[in-house]
Scaffold this motif. Structure first.
Motif, PDB file in Angstrom:
ATOM      1  N   ARG A 181      34.740  33.379  48.393  1.00 66.52           N
ATOM      2  CA  ARG A 181      33.466  34.335  48.696  1.00 66.52           C
ATOM      3  C   ARG A 181      33.344  35.444  47.379  1.00 66.52           C
ATOM      4  NH1 ARG A 181      35.027  36.813  53.867  1.00 66.52           N
ATOM      5  NH2 ARG A 181      32.835  38.158  53.239  1.00 66.52           N
ATOM      6  N   HIS A 182      32.983  34.472  47.038  1.00 67.39           N
ATOM      7  CA  HIS A 182      32.109  34.889  45.501  1.00 67.39           C
ATOM      8  C   HIS A 182      31.006  36.071  46.138  1.00 67.39           C
ATOM      9  CE1 HIS A 182      34.154  32.729  43.391  1.00 67.39           C
ATOM     10  NE2 HIS A 182      34.068  31.910  43.468  1.00 67.39           N
ATOM     11  N   ASP A 183      30.699  36.061  47.416  1.00 65.72           N
ATOM     12  CA  ASP A 183      29.115  36.914  46.977  1.00 65.72           C
ATOM     13  C   ASP A 183      29.384  37.988  47.900  1.00 65.72           C
ATOM     14  OD1 ASP A 183      29.589  35.322  49.567  1.00 65.72           O
ATOM     15  OD2 ASP A 183      27.360  34.797  49.601  1.00 65.72           O
ATOM     16  N   ALA A 184      31.283  38.770  48.438  1.00 63.58           N
ATOM     17  CA  ALA A 184      31.070  39.795  49.557  1.00 63.58           C
ATOM     18  C   ALA A 184      32.434  40.499  49.353  1.00 63.58           C
ATOM     19  CB  ALA A 184      31.180  38.869  51.346  1.00 63.58           C
ATOM     20  N   ARG A 185      32.756  41.110  49.628  1.00 70.23           N
ATOM     21  CA  ARG A 185      33.940  41.436  49.674  1.00 70.23           C
ATOM     22  C   ARG A 185      35.483  41.122  50.250  1.00 70.23           C
ATOM     23  NH1 ARG A 185      37.456  45.538  52.625  1.00 70.23           N
ATOM     24  NH2 ARG A 185      36.297  45.235  54.228  1.00 70.23           N
ATOM     25  N   VAL A 186      36.129  40.647  50.047  1.00 72.05           N
ATOM     26  CA  VAL A 186      37.136  40.008  50.267  1.00 72.05           C
ATOM     27  C   VAL A 186      38.851  40.940  51.628  1.00 72.05           C
ATOM     28  CG1 VAL A 186      39.620  39.380  50.307  1.00 72.05           C
ATOM     29  CG2 VAL A 186      37.591  38.685  48.769  1.00 72.05           C
ATOM     30  N   ASP A 187      38.282  40.426  52.215  1.00 72.21           N
ATOM     31  CA  ASP A 187      38.919  41.683  53.433  1.00 72.21           C
ATOM     32  C   ASP A 187      40.133  41.375  53.734  1.00 72.21           C
ATOM     33  OD1 ASP A 187      39.658  43.195  55.822  1.00 72.21           O
ATOM     34  OD2 ASP A 187      38.061  42.777  56.551  1.00 72.21           O
ATOM     35  N   SER A 211      42.105  43.690  42.185  1.00 71.89           N
ATOM     36  CA  SER A 211      41.116  44.243  42.653  1.00 71.89           C
ATOM     37  C   SER A 211      40.069  43.477  40.762  1.00 71.89           C
ATOM     38  CB  SER A 211      40.572  45.239  42.661  1.00 71.89           C
ATOM     39  OG  SER A 211      41.285  46.477  41.871  1.00 71.89           O
ATOM     40  N   GLU A 212      40.973  44.145  39.474  1.00 67.83           N
ATOM     41  CA  GLU A 212      40.453  43.544  38.747  1.00 67.83           C
ATOM     42  C   GLU A 212      40.418  41.810  38.589  1.00 67.83           C
ATOM     43  OE1 GLU A 212      39.803  43.327  34.150  1.00 67.83           O
ATOM     44  OE2 GLU A 212      40.046  44.456  36.109  1.00 67.83           O
ATOM     45  N   TYR A 213      40.948  40.928  39.018  1.00 66.59           N
ATOM     46  CA  TYR A 213      41.018  39.770  39.922  1.00 66.59           C
ATOM     47  C   TYR A 213      39.857  38.773  39.700  1.00 66.59           C
ATOM     48  CZ  TYR A 213      42.221  35.027  40.435  1.00 66.59           C
ATOM     49  OH  TYR A 213      41.697  33.325  40.514  1.00 66.59           O
ATOM     50  N   VAL A 214      39.618  39.869  41.058  1.00 68.15           N
ATOM     51  CA  VAL A 214      38.406  39.486  41.570  1.00 68.15           C
ATOM     52  C   VAL A 214      37.045  39.942  40.976  1.00 68.15           C
ATOM     53  CG1 VAL A 214      36.758  39.911  43.580  1.00 68.15           C
ATOM     54  CG2 VAL A 214      38.723  39.913  43.966  1.00 68.15           C
ATOM     55  N   ARG A 215      37.125  40.726  39.933  1.00 69.84           N
ATOM     56  CA  ARG A 215      36.369  41.107  38.925  1.00 69.84           C
ATOM     57  C   ARG A 215      35.735  40.169  37.700  1.00 69.84           C
ATOM     58  NH1 ARG A 215      35.497  45.237  34.603  1.00 69.84           N
ATOM     59  NH2 ARG A 215      37.908  45.398  34.783  1.00 69.84           N
ATOM     60  N   ARG A 216      36.881  39.700  37.548  1.00 70.90           N
ATOM     61  CA  ARG A 216      37.139  39.315  36.123  1.00 70.90           C
ATOM     62  C   ARG A 216      36.813  37.697  36.673  1.00 70.90           C
ATOM     63  NH1 ARG A 216      42.892  39.988  32.535  1.00 70.90           N
ATOM     64  NH2 ARG A 216      42.761  42.166  32.314  1.00 70.90           N
ATOM     65  N   ARG A 217      37.008  36.448  38.527  1.00 72.34           N
ATOM     66  CA  ARG A 217      36.811  35.287  38.628  1.00 72.34           C
ATOM     67  C   ARG A 217      35.162  35.341  38.615  1.00 72.34           C
ATOM     68  NH1 ARG A 217      37.634  31.248  37.578  1.00 72.34           N
ATOM     69  NH2 ARG A 217      36.994  30.487  39.551  1.00 72.34           N
ATOM     70  N   ARG A 218      34.779  36.757  39.378  1.00 72.05           N
ATOM     71  CA  ARG A 218      32.877  36.280  40.230  1.00 72.05           C
ATOM     72  C   ARG A 218      32.351  36.321  38.344  1.00 72.05           C
ATOM     73  NH1 ARG A 218      33.218  41.167  44.984  1.00 72.05           N
ATOM     74  NH2 ARG A 218      33.940  39.019  46.520  1.00 72.05           N
ATOM     75  N   MET A 219      32.851  38.122  37.382  1.00 78.72           N
ATOM     76  CA  MET A 219      32.658  37.659  36.123  1.00 78.72           C
ATOM     77  C   MET A 219      32.363  36.230  34.675  1.00 78.72           C
ATOM     78  SD  MET A 219      30.159  40.480  35.992  1.00 78.72           S
ATOM     79  CE  MET A 219      29.997  40.090  38.622  1.00 78.72           C
ATOM     80  N   THR A 220      33.089  35.562  35.633  1.00 80.15           N
ATOM     81  CA  THR A 220      33.138  34.161  35.121  1.00 80.15           C
ATOM     82  C   THR A 220      32.046  33.472  35.289  1.00 80.15           C
ATOM     83  OG1 THR A 220      35.614  34.808  34.518  1.00 80.15           O
ATOM     84  CG2 THR A 220      35.043  32.788  34.989  1.00 80.15           C
ATOM     85  N   ARG A 267      24.627  36.850  44.283  1.00 81.24           N
ATOM     86  CA  ARG A 267      24.812  36.401  44.755  1.00 81.24           C
ATOM     87  C   ARG A 267      26.355  36.200  44.706  1.00 81.24           C
ATOM     88  NH1 ARG A 267      26.095  30.597  41.365  1.00 81.24           N
ATOM     89  NH2 ARG A 267      26.877  29.212  43.171  1.00 81.24           N
ATOM     90  N   TYR A 268      27.098  37.719  43.437  1.00 83.95           N
ATOM     91  CA  TYR A 268      28.050  38.013  42.914  1.00 83.95           C
ATOM     92  C   TYR A 268      28.497  39.237  43.164  1.00 83.95           C
ATOM     93  CZ  TYR A 268      27.931  33.613  40.719  1.00 83.95           C
ATOM     94  OH  TYR A 268      28.209  32.019  40.083  1.00 83.95           O
ATOM     95  N   GLY A 269      28.047  39.612  44.746  1.00 84.70           N
ATOM     96  CA  GLY A 269      27.779  40.530  45.313  1.00 84.70           C
ATOM     97  C   GLY A 269      27.531  41.712  45.310  1.00 84.70           C
ATOM     98  N   TYR A 270      26.634  42.036  43.438  1.00 83.34           N
ATOM     99  CA  TYR A 270      25.954  42.973  43.459  1.00 83.34           C
ATOM    100  C   TYR A 270      24.612  43.371  43.644  1.00 83.34           C
ATOM    101  CZ  TYR A 270      30.282  43.026  40.451  1.00 83.34           C
ATOM    102  OH  TYR A 270      30.686  43.262  39.864  1.00 83.34           O
ATOM    103  N   GLY A 271      24.564  44.796  44.450  1.00 86.01           N
ATOM    104  CA  GLY A 271      22.991  45.036  44.742  1.00 86.01           C
ATOM    105  C   GLY A 271      21.877  45.794  44.168  1.00 86.01           C
ATOM    106  N   SER A 272      21.974  46.066  42.244  1.00 88.33           N
ATOM    107  CA  SER A 272      21.435  45.947  41.363  1.00 88.33           C
ATOM    108  C   SER A 272      22.165  45.270  40.126  1.00 88.33           C
ATOM    109  CB  SER A 272      21.415  47.818  40.661  1.00 88.33           C
ATOM    110  OG  SER A 272      22.361  47.888  40.771  1.00 88.33           O
ATOM    111  N   VAL A 273      20.365  45.507  39.153  1.00 87.23           N
ATOM    112  CA  VAL A 273      21.272  45.001  37.715  1.00 87.23           C
ATOM    113  C   VAL A 273      21.819  45.161  37.227  1.00 87.23           C
ATOM    114  CG1 VAL A 273      20.015  43.940  35.625  1.00 87.23           C
ATOM    115  CG2 VAL A 273      19.294  43.314  37.689  1.00 87.23           C
ATOM    116  N   GLU A 274      21.270  47.264  37.632  1.00 83.10           N
ATOM    117  CA  GLU A 274      22.050  48.069  36.414  1.00 83.10           C
ATOM    118  C   GLU A 274      24.350  47.873  37.185  1.00 83.10           C
ATOM    119  OE1 GLU A 274      19.675  48.195  37.668  1.00 83.10           O
ATOM    120  OE2 GLU A 274      18.382  49.209  36.642  1.00 83.10           O
TER     121      GLU A 274
END
Length: 291
Positions: A15-21, A49-58, A77-84
């Motif tokens: 689930r790289h592109d969505a929030r893990v429930d 939450s930090e692990y999820v962020r690190r994996r997605r950015m990897t 693709r990795y769940g962000y709505g804006s480039v910023e």
């Protein structure tokens, strides 16, 4: 619990592109979100939450270096709505902007996929008592301090040092119920932060004693009500604070995975039986419930 944590890691990979429930995942695995996040952070050394962020950015960094997608497409693709927003998250992990990573290829910080394993090699013998306690009050001097995972928390040390010796004596006389038992020592109480909180997050620390529920509280003292429930009491004796922190970690690595209990919300309490500048004999009280 080890299998549950590994299943959670597998879900992150799917689930790289969505929030893990996490609440739904915890219910499906017959546990609670609170316990799951606390165990993950204790064993992984970082909040979930930090692990999820690190994996997605990897993985996002690999996409950028390959150059197969636009910056916006990678962000989405990795769940962000804006480039910023994506750029802020990317920079917080890799210390460079996504555009720079695409242009130069790095340097990049990689977060490998975690895999939890239960090892009995070098396991820590644990002195544990499970006890039921009625509701009580924790009374003393409270302060909000930043969370520190390792070593002495200087903010707590400063708070304790600011309390006059005669005030310590007054608190000991006030102590009237377990986890004090007799006026023999002060309690170090931590409440919060969120089980998924990162280092530096605010937590409440109270330096005080326990009194019976409903007892009058002096107006110059802070009070934390504690519900009736079950507690696991872990004995700890040795160099301070290293031995206490090792005992805390061993509850996650050794005790909870092999016993039918889980953490419930509530304060964590350290009862000091003997304390010097370098050593401590104490008890770690943790609120638990049947798993």
């Amino acid at each position: 619990m080890i299998g549950t944590l590994n299943a959670l890691v597998d879900l992150v990979e799917q689930r790289h592109d969505a929030r893990v429930d996490v609440p739904a995942f915890a219910r499906a695995h017959a546990t609670t979100e609170y316990h799951l996040r606390r165990m993950f952070a204790a064993l992984a050394g970082m909040p979930f939450s930090e692990y999820v962020r690190r994996r997605r950015m990897t993985l996002a960094a690999a996409d950028l270096v390959r150059g197969e997608r636009s910056l916006l497409a990678v962000a989405v693709r990795y769940g962000y709505g804006s480039v910023e927003a994506f750029t802020r998250a990317f920079r917080s992990v890799h210390a460079i902007a996504p555009a720079d990573a695409r242009r130069t290829g790095g340097p990049l910080t990689t977060q490998p996929v975690l895999r939890f394993r239960l090892s009995v090699e070098g396991s820590t013998p644990m002195d544990v008592t499970v006890t039921d306690r009625p509701a009580f009050l924790l009374v003393g001097h409270a302060v909000e301090v930043p969370l520190v995972h390792q070593g002495v928390n200087p903010h707590i040390a400063e708070h304790v040092a600011s309390i006059a010796p005669e005030e310590h004596a007054r608190l000991k006389v006030l102590g009237a119920t377990e986890p004090v038992g007799e006026p023999a020592g002060i309690l170090a109480v931590t409440l919060g932060p969120d089980p998924d909180a990162a280092e530096g997050s605010p937590l409440t620390y109270l330096h005080g004693v326990a009194v019976r529920d409903g007892a009058p509280v002096p107006s110059d003292l802070d009070a934390i009500p504690v519900d009736a429930g079950t507690w696991a009491v872990f004995g700890s004796s040795g160099p301070f604070p290293d031995t206490l922190q090792q005992t805390w970690a061993a509850t996650a690595t050794d005790w909870f995975p092999s016993n039918p209990w889980r953490l419930r919300p509530g304060p964590s309490i350290v009862r000091y039986l003997e304390l010097t500048a370098t050593r401590a004999t104490c008890e770690l009280w943790m609120p638990i419930e049947p798993a």
